[in-house]
Design a protein around this motif. Sequence first.
Motif, PDB file in Angstrom:
ATOM      1  N   GLY A 186       1.975   2.283  -3.369  1.00 19.31           N
ATOM      2  CA  GLY A 186       0.906   2.607  -4.299  1.00 19.31           C
ATOM      3  C   GLY A 186       0.282   1.440  -5.032  1.00 19.31           C
ATOM      4  N   CYS A 187       0.523   0.226  -4.579  1.00 14.55           N
ATOM      5  CA  CYS A 187      -0.102  -0.936  -5.221  1.00 14.55           C
ATOM      6  C   CYS A 187      -1.612  -0.885  -5.013  1.00 14.55           C
ATOM      7  CB  CYS A 187       0.450  -2.231  -4.632  1.00 14.55           C
ATOM      8  SG  CYS A 187       2.190  -2.524  -4.981  1.00 14.55           S
ATOM      9  N   THR A 188      -2.342  -1.411  -5.978  1.00 19.53           N
ATOM     10  CA  THR A 188      -3.800  -1.520  -5.867  1.00 19.53           C
ATOM     11  C   THR A 188      -4.206  -2.942  -6.217  1.00 19.53           C
ATOM     12  OG1 THR A 188      -4.115  -0.803  -8.147  1.00 19.53           O
ATOM     13  CG2 THR A 188      -4.197   0.903  -6.455  1.00 19.53           C
ATOM     14  N   ASP A 189      -5.387  -3.333  -5.785  1.00 16.33           N
ATOM     15  CA  ASP A 189      -5.899  -4.667  -6.108  1.00 16.33           C
ATOM     16  C   ASP A 189      -6.103  -4.788  -7.614  1.00 16.33           C
ATOM     17  OD1 ASP A 189      -6.081  -5.933  -3.604  1.00 16.33           O
ATOM     18  OD2 ASP A 189      -7.991  -4.942  -3.177  1.00 16.33           O
ATOM     19  N   CYS A 190      -5.693  -5.929  -8.162  1.00 12.47           N
ATOM     20  CA  CYS A 190      -5.920  -6.186  -9.592  1.00 12.47           C
ATOM     21  C   CYS A 190      -7.073  -7.168  -9.776  1.00 12.47           C
ATOM     22  CB  CYS A 190      -4.643  -6.722 -10.248  1.00 12.47           C
ATOM     23  SG  CYS A 190      -4.081  -8.293  -9.574  1.00 12.47           S
TER      24      CYS A 190
ATOM     25  N   LEU B 144       0.821  -1.203   0.000  1.00  9.24           N
ATOM     26  CA  LEU B 144       0.000   0.000   0.000  1.00  9.24           C
ATOM     27  C   LEU B 144       0.861   1.262   0.000  1.00  9.24           C
ATOM     28  CD1 LEU B 144      -2.720  -1.148   2.547  1.00  9.24           C
ATOM     29  CD2 LEU B 144      -3.008  -0.844   0.077  1.00  9.24           C
TER      30      LEU B 144
END
Length: 96
Positions: free
Chosen positions: A27-31, A24
């Motif tokens: 900057g990762c987001t759910d794919c 998080l």
Amino acid sequence: MDNSESSQSVRVAVNIRPLVTSELLVGCTDCITVYPAEKQVQIGSHAFTFDNIFGSRGSPCSSIFDECVVAPLVDALFHGYNGTVLAYGQVFSLTT
């Protein structure tokens, strides 16, 4: 173990782990998009249907053992039946 269709068939469940803090922070987001009512997940333009979905936006991980009916399967093993429970990846995280 009873002879119902559900005890005779292959059942597939998916446990989607939530993003961890370090993911998080960068900057990762759910794919994966989860549709619990349809028991589906969507990755890009591909949708996959499972018997159960756990984890991110699904049921809590503690219900995997109960909802996937693992206990009766393990009990049946001690009575001479064959059975398989295959868990791939991190399945449970234990906290004390």
